[in-house]
Design a protein around this motif. Sequence first.
Motif, short mmCIF file in Angstrom:
data_model
loop_
_atom_site.label_atom_id
_atom_site.label_comp_id
_atom_site.label_asym_id
_atom_site.label_seq_id
_atom_site.Cartn_x
_atom_site.Cartn_y
_atom_site.Cartn_z
N GLN A 3 44.14 -9.44 -24.91
CA GLN A 3 44.33 -8.00 -25.07
C GLN A 3 43.16 -7.37 -25.79
O GLN A 3 42.80 -6.24 -25.54
CB GLN A 3 45.61 -7.74 -25.88
CG GLN A 3 46.88 -8.11 -25.17
CD GLN A 3 47.14 -7.21 -23.99
OE1 GLN A 3 46.84 -6.03 -23.99
NE2 GLN A 3 47.70 -7.77 -22.93
N LEU A 15 41.29 -8.90 -5.18
CA LEU A 15 42.40 -8.38 -5.96
C LEU A 15 42.73 -6.94 -5.56
O LEU A 15 43.88 -6.52 -5.54
CB LEU A 15 42.02 -8.43 -7.44
CG LEU A 15 43.08 -8.82 -8.44
CD1 LEU A 15 43.82 -10.06 -8.01
CD2 LEU A 15 42.47 -9.02 -9.80
N PHE A 16 41.70 -6.17 -5.20
CA PHE A 16 41.90 -4.78 -4.85
C PHE A 16 42.26 -4.58 -3.38
O PHE A 16 43.11 -3.79 -3.05
CB PHE A 16 40.61 -3.98 -5.11
CG PHE A 16 40.50 -3.44 -6.50
CD1 PHE A 16 40.90 -2.16 -6.80
CD2 PHE A 16 39.99 -4.23 -7.50
CE1 PHE A 16 40.79 -1.67 -8.08
CE2 PHE A 16 39.88 -3.75 -8.79
CZ PHE A 16 40.28 -2.46 -9.08
N TYR A 35 40.23 -2.13 -13.98
CA TYR A 35 41.22 -2.77 -13.13
C TYR A 35 42.64 -2.43 -13.59
O TYR A 35 43.50 -2.08 -12.79
CB TYR A 35 41.01 -4.28 -13.13
CG TYR A 35 42.15 -5.04 -12.53
CD1 TYR A 35 42.38 -4.99 -11.15
CD2 TYR A 35 43.04 -5.77 -13.30
CE1 TYR A 35 43.44 -5.65 -10.59
CE2 TYR A 35 44.10 -6.43 -12.75
CZ TYR A 35 44.30 -6.37 -11.39
OH TYR A 35 45.36 -7.02 -10.84
N THR A 36 42.87 -2.51 -14.90
CA THR A 36 44.20 -2.19 -15.44
C THR A 36 44.59 -0.75 -15.13
O THR A 36 45.72 -0.47 -14.74
CB THR A 36 44.24 -2.42 -16.96
OG1 THR A 36 43.73 -3.73 -17.21
CG2 THR A 36 45.64 -2.34 -17.49
N LEU A 86 38.88 -11.01 -17.66
CA LEU A 86 40.30 -10.79 -17.36
C LEU A 86 41.15 -11.93 -17.90
O LEU A 86 42.21 -11.71 -18.48
CB LEU A 86 40.50 -10.67 -15.84
CG LEU A 86 41.94 -10.46 -15.39
CD1 LEU A 86 42.41 -9.07 -15.76
CD2 LEU A 86 42.09 -10.67 -13.89
N VAL A 92 43.67 1.11 -12.69
CA VAL A 92 43.99 1.31 -11.28
C VAL A 92 45.26 0.57 -10.89
O VAL A 92 46.21 1.16 -10.38
CB VAL A 92 42.82 0.84 -10.37
CG1 VAL A 92 43.22 0.95 -8.91
CG2 VAL A 92 41.59 1.67 -10.65
N ALA A 93 45.29 -0.73 -11.17
CA ALA A 93 46.38 -1.55 -10.63
C ALA A 93 47.68 -1.35 -11.39
O ALA A 93 48.75 -1.37 -10.80
CB ALA A 93 45.99 -3.02 -10.65
N HIS A 94 47.61 -1.15 -12.71
CA HIS A 94 48.84 -1.06 -13.48
C HIS A 94 49.24 0.36 -13.83
O HIS A 94 50.41 0.67 -13.90
CB HIS A 94 48.72 -1.87 -14.77
CG HIS A 94 48.66 -3.35 -14.54
ND1 HIS A 94 49.76 -4.07 -14.17
CD2 HIS A 94 47.64 -4.22 -14.60
CE1 HIS A 94 49.42 -5.34 -14.02
NE2 HIS A 94 48.13 -5.46 -14.28
N TYR A 137 45.30 -17.38 -9.51
CA TYR A 137 45.60 -16.33 -10.48
C TYR A 137 47.11 -16.09 -10.56
O TYR A 137 47.67 -15.94 -11.65
CB TYR A 137 44.86 -15.04 -10.11
CG TYR A 137 45.04 -13.94 -11.12
CD1 TYR A 137 44.63 -14.12 -12.43
CD2 TYR A 137 45.62 -12.73 -10.77
CE1 TYR A 137 44.80 -13.12 -13.37
CE2 TYR A 137 45.79 -11.72 -11.71
CZ TYR A 137 45.38 -11.92 -13.00
OH TYR A 137 45.55 -10.94 -13.94
N ASP A 172 42.41 -18.57 -28.88
CA ASP A 172 42.67 -17.54 -27.87
C ASP A 172 42.84 -16.17 -28.51
O ASP A 172 43.07 -15.20 -27.82
CB ASP A 172 43.90 -17.90 -27.01
CG ASP A 172 45.11 -18.21 -27.87
OD1 ASP A 172 44.93 -18.67 -29.00
OD2 ASP A 172 46.22 -17.99 -27.39
N GLU A 173 42.74 -16.10 -29.83
CA GLU A 173 42.76 -14.77 -30.45
C GLU A 173 41.38 -14.39 -30.95
O GLU A 173 41.22 -13.49 -31.75
CB GLU A 173 43.76 -14.74 -31.60
CG GLU A 173 45.08 -15.36 -31.17
CD GLU A 173 46.26 -14.90 -31.99
OE1 GLU A 173 46.09 -14.05 -32.84
OE2 GLU A 173 47.36 -15.41 -31.73
N LEU A 204 48.80 -18.86 -12.45
CA LEU A 204 48.54 -18.75 -13.89
C LEU A 204 49.52 -17.79 -14.53
O LEU A 204 49.86 -17.92 -15.70
CB LEU A 204 47.12 -18.26 -14.13
CG LEU A 204 46.03 -19.30 -14.15
CD1 LEU A 204 44.69 -18.65 -14.41
CD2 LEU A 204 46.32 -20.35 -15.21
N GLY A 205 49.98 -16.78 -13.76
CA GLY A 205 50.86 -15.77 -14.32
C GLY A 205 52.33 -16.13 -14.22
O GLY A 205 53.17 -15.37 -14.64
N ARG A 206 52.63 -17.28 -13.62
CA ARG A 206 54.03 -17.65 -13.46
C ARG A 206 54.44 -18.68 -14.50
O ARG A 206 53.61 -19.45 -14.98
CB ARG A 206 54.26 -18.21 -12.05
CG ARG A 206 54.48 -17.12 -11.03
CD ARG A 206 54.87 -17.73 -9.71
NE ARG A 206 54.03 -17.23 -8.64
CZ ARG A 206 53.88 -17.86 -7.50
NH1 ARG A 206 54.44 -19.04 -7.30
NH2 ARG A 206 53.13 -17.34 -6.55
#
Lengths: 347, 542
Positions: free
Chosen positions: B222, B483-484, B232-233, B217, B235-237, B498, B138-139, B501-503
Amino acid sequence: MQRRFLFSALVSASLMCAGMVSAVAQTKPPLRVLAHGSFDLPKPLLAQFEKDAGVKLQIVKAGDAGEMVNKLILTRAQPIADVVFGIDNTLALRAQSAGVLDAYSGAATQRAAATGLPENLVPVDYGYVNLNIDKAWFADKKLALPTSLADLTKPAYAKLLVVQNPATSSPGQAFMLATVAGLGEEAAFDWWKQMRANGVKVVKGWSEAYYTEFSRNGGAYPIVVSYTSSPAAEVFYSKEKITEAPTANLFLKGGVFRQVEGVAMVKGGNPAAREAAGRFIEFLRSAPVQEGLQTTMWVFPAEAGAPRVDVIKQHAAEPSTFDELKAPLTEAQSKAWLQRWTKTVLK
Amino acid sequence: MKTPRLTARSLALVPLVFLVVLLAAPVVRLLAEGFGSGDLGTSGPLPWLALWQDDYLRWRVVWSLLQAAVTCVLALLLGLPVAWVLARREFAGRALVLRLLMLPFVVPTLVAALGVLALWGPRGWLGAPLAEAGWRLDETPWLLLYGNLFFNLCLVVRAGVDALEQVSAPRVAAARTLGATPWRAFWRVEWPAIAPWLASALCLVFLYCFSGFGLALILGGQRYATVEVEIYTLVAHELELGQAGVLAVWMLGLTGAVALAYAWLEKRLAAPGRVIPMARQRPTGSAQWFAVWAAVGVLVLVCAAPLLAIGLQAGRALLVGQGLDVLTETETLTALWNTLRFSAMALALATGLGLTHALAVRAFDASGSSQGGALAWRAAAYLPFVVSPVTVAFGLLLLYPSWTASLALLIGAYALLAYPFVAKSLTAALDNLPESYAQAAATLGARPVRVLWRVTLPLVSQALRRGMAFAAATALGEFAVTLFLSRPEWATLTQLIYARLGRPGAANLDAALVLACVLMALALLAFTLIEGPSKKDPAVHA
């Protein structure tokens, strides 16, 4: 063959109508509560609120707190909620300057709170972002715990720390701000530069850091940016009954940040739901909620003098000292630091 | 009676308005934001060339280009031999393999990403032992590249098989008679014939990888996330609309260039005349059998393994894990209902639009007066592929702030992404339809609508259903736009996966896997229900 087409077309059309009708048919509007992904209260409490206020709660979760505020700003022309929970002291200014919040002046705002928040936001809870360590890992490796952030830049502590990207995660941002507040801007970014060389791992959000990368949960990093209440949560959720937390807090200078979360009225929310929205704000500051949130969201109650539950008392220490930013965080400052961090650590 | 030209124009009007309102106008608005006249950005836009001076952003763009290019090379190196075996060798199960090649096209991006994680992730079937040995995949860029291959290898293989079947048998035989080795015959006779087809397929692969979002995504992490993720980042973050606008416009320019190359290549591919295709031979000898097994092995490893890994992990989650609870939660049922009704609405709209679009192409052709117009109108169906979903959604968000949370806009955006499948499939079928049938019916007194309903539609029903199947699969698995534009209470299955997955915790991962299986089953169900059993090998949608 054509009949089948006709049939499927009819089915689709009727589904569409059903959707529209159900949208129109609601008479009393539900109370739309926008919250971040970690919002969690005991279900009976929420049910009791619905009964008392005579309103249906529609809790809409919009990801990380930062994402939630941005969503609120991007949809301000047609707001998606009547009341919003989870805007913290790092995001308050962004929400204020975008003008998405409305003033509220109910009873909860008159009572003293343990910590304050800027105008329009009613504080609900607070907590501390800091470093957590995996006790077993350090015992096993016979490595002394770091006593300062500077220790972490030494070769002995190479590749031990996992942090969240401040651009995409609120604890990540809080930790970055802690370093700036505690060390000063130049020293802080210098520290980050050295940490990059020393193999700090950056991930997107808290759960990835804590549940995937943290050695306690099978990862390779024994130090993680989390909350002071995390050790208490470890005890609370442990499968076997344990009396001592397997993780511990590190209170290092420049490594602790106080996060205060609040609730607010959404500007342009449904006027018919305004009264219920006020009741919801009062509800979040009521005794049962202030007690309940301690073991659902793992935070301290904002209501002055609210009693702490046992597991929090025993395992979630409050730091005796911590640094706060000299001046209130402005939107431009916050952005500048974020960009500097990205350039220093990621680019 | 209306003239054909007038009919063509009135038919074209509906999809045209749709394209302008939901695609062109948002892109123009985005251009404005990028040029700095926008008002929503909290800080000024990036100067146009600053992108290339900023190391971080430049790496994002370079990596986006690089991962697409590497995927193309890998897909060609793996895909061409596999295609050759499938085109030249006859073996039991060959037809089934060809049919299963369609599978990745209907798998939602998110499911594919989860499949890759279930296989190669730090806790996956193959990833866990590797991680034990100190190899953290994953790296590395491997996860994203593998995910790209999952979707795109089949596209290259299908294009390769179709192309190899157009190779003239007598020419190859002649070369062989004149003493050419099989390798030389391939290189001098077969390769020149199939190269343009492969090139056009690779253009599409590049386009998909370059403007892809969901895979990057989730699998990019990273370091290996692409520009679309960066947009996306932003805009959303970060609420950096100006910067996002500049990036999106650069992306548009780059994808536009690739799309032009694709259109140019497509145009050069003359419709094949009648060729005598090479007969497929049963493998003889162990070397040839080995080739067959290797080809099937590659397909299994790249295209089937992630889906099998998801199935197995979800099964385990259901039996011994905490996956069962998620199936009965209200959140899941709501998301399921949302997914179904949004997809049904989008499908209905997409079918209508695709049908009018294709009929308008036909009418333009029949009117005979405006060659350029007909061609442009044909090309218009590709527009939604050229502009990435993230860009579309972002443009819509800027252009219609008061509609951002409206169902009409969401469904419209779904339909925009889904309808080209219907339009393309139908246009191709109508092209092959002799004009005389409709003329005969008209001569016998049938009115145009009746001709359409009784003659034309039944004749192209197979193509219509295929287009609808892809459109349905697209709507079911839609992720970027949702998402948007979605309101949180309209959460669909993809969003729920999604979010899960983030929880934290194993229970949430189990839940995500089970939900992914449900979504995959829905996509397959929609596909088989609409497409039905087909006698012929279905053509690739691309």
